[in-house]
Motif scaffolding. Structure first.
Motif, PDB file in Angstrom:
ATOM      1  N   ILE A 162      63.835   7.633   1.551  1.00  0.00           N
ATOM      2  CA  ILE A 162      63.135   7.316   0.306  1.00  0.00           C
ATOM      3  C   ILE A 162      62.970   5.802   0.166  1.00  0.00           C
ATOM      4  O   ILE A 162      63.963   5.063   0.116  1.00  0.00           O
ATOM      5  N   HIS A 163      61.713   5.363   0.073  1.00  0.00           N
ATOM      6  CA  HIS A 163      61.402   3.937  -0.054  1.00  0.00           C
ATOM      7  C   HIS A 163      60.375   3.720  -1.168  1.00  0.00           C
ATOM      8  O   HIS A 163      59.763   4.672  -1.656  1.00  0.00           O
ATOM      9  N   SER A 164      60.180   2.441  -1.499  1.00  0.00           N
ATOM     10  CA  SER A 164      59.066   2.090  -2.386  1.00  0.00           C
ATOM     11  C   SER A 164      58.371   0.861  -1.802  1.00  0.00           C
ATOM     12  O   SER A 164      58.966   0.097  -1.048  1.00  0.00           O
ATOM     13  N   PHE A 165      57.092   0.698  -2.156  1.00  0.00           N
ATOM     14  CA  PHE A 165      56.330  -0.437  -1.617  1.00  0.00           C
ATOM     15  C   PHE A 165      55.612  -1.183  -2.724  1.00  0.00           C
ATOM     16  O   PHE A 165      55.295  -0.624  -3.776  1.00  0.00           O
ATOM     17  N   ASP A 186      67.617   3.463   2.278  1.00  0.00           N
ATOM     18  CA  ASP A 186      68.079   2.298   3.040  1.00  0.00           C
ATOM     19  C   ASP A 186      67.995   0.991   2.253  1.00  0.00           C
ATOM     20  O   ASP A 186      68.705   0.040   2.560  1.00  0.00           O
ATOM     21  N   HIS A 187      67.074   0.951   1.299  1.00  0.00           N
ATOM     22  CA  HIS A 187      66.812  -0.294   0.566  1.00  0.00           C
ATOM     23  C   HIS A 187      67.116  -0.107  -0.913  1.00  0.00           C
ATOM     24  O   HIS A 187      66.362  -0.532  -1.787  1.00  0.00           O
ATOM     25  N   ALA A 188      68.260   0.543  -1.160  1.00  0.00           N
ATOM     26  CA  ALA A 188      68.602   0.951  -2.523  1.00  0.00           C
ATOM     27  C   ALA A 188      69.042  -0.197  -3.409  1.00  0.00           C
ATOM     28  O   ALA A 188      68.920  -0.116  -4.631  1.00  0.00           O
TER      29      ALA A 188
END
Ligand SMILES: [Zn+2]
Length: 266
Positions: free
Chosen positions: A156-159, A37-39
């Motif tokens: 799939i995300h990252s923080f 979603d936040h590519a």
């Protein structure tokens, strides 16, 4: 001269700009469907970087650094379809319900987003119709097309490693909404590597008031679902990206037959 960030438009995207989403490996043979979603940190040209600097957009407030690269490798490793959003979460966040105050955030992690101050309903509608809806329609259409076969949903995300001056201990976190079965399998598989800290519903739990993809497309459809969050310092380099894609690939392959049972008996 001040830039007018609020001039009315009929479309946010010019003909030469990329579409609201990208689909990779649409016909992949895997039971897994991946979304990111936040590519992207891209902003439609007419929004003038939202009044932010390139460095601000490049930071974690603008997108999930590294997440799309890992997602593409996973898509390739596992032969899984992948949908990626094409524009920055600061334009409109594709993992927030449109009624959420964080859908088009006026500020993020203390950074004021100039173009998001006091936006009109017409502007909001344009961002929903041009970016949010096409992306989610693409996810829905892909899932609709697979109703005859077992499907497992993974976002799939990252923080960011540090938030509000707090160092975050997890290398990776797996989250779920109401059904933890797929998440638990994935957590246990990842935990077999003793050199990493795996978050269980950390750093974020999923809540339908704040999250969209898993509650709507995943668990909302009765699919085994989970959200992966990778800490961004682990995926800053191509080596790091490859390492984490391999860890997740290995963990998934180890549990694939168990997850398939969940998908088949929903
Ligand atoms: Zn994210």
């Amino acid at each position: 001269m001040a830039i007018d960030l609020h001039f009315p438009k009929e479309s946010l995207l010019a003909d030469d700009e990329p579409p609201a989403f990208e689909i990779v490996n649409a016909d992949g043979a895997s039971n897994l469907v991946l979304v990111c979603d936040h590519a992207s940190k891209r902003v439609p040209r007419c929004l003038n970087n939202l009044g932010l600097t390139d460095a601000q957009l490049d930071d974690h407030i603008g997108w999930d650094p590294g997440a799309a690269k890992v997602a593409r490798l996973l898509s390739n490793n596992l032969d899984a379809p992948l949908l990626l959003s094409g524009y920055s979460r600061l334009v409109i966040d594709c993992n927030r319900p449109t009624q959420s105050p964080q859908s088009i955030p006026e500020q993020s992690a203390g950074v004021l987003v100039p173009a998001n101050q006091h936006i009109t309903e017409a502007e909001r509608k344009l961002r929903v119709e041009n970016l949010f809806t096409p992306y989610h329609n693409a996810v829905s259409n892909l899932l609709d097309s697979r109703q005859h076969r077992p499907t497992i949903f993974l976002s799939i995300h990252s923080f960011t490693p540090v938030l509000n001056n707090q160092q975050r201990p997890w290398n990776i976190g797996i989250s779920f909404w109401k059904d933890n079965r797929f998440a638990d399998l994935l957590i246990n598989a990842l935990k077999q590597s003793s050199d990493i800290v795996v978050g269980n519903n950390e750093p974020y739990a999923i809540d339908e008031a704040f999250d969209y993809a898993v509650p709507v497309h995943g668990e909302g459809r009765g699919l085994p679902s989970a959200m992966i969050e990778m800490r961004q310092d682990g995926i800053r380099t191509d080596e790091g990206v490859a390492e984490w894609a391999q860890r997740i690939t290995d963990a998934y392959l180890q549990i694939a037959s168990e997850v398939l049972k969940l998908a088949s008996h929903k």
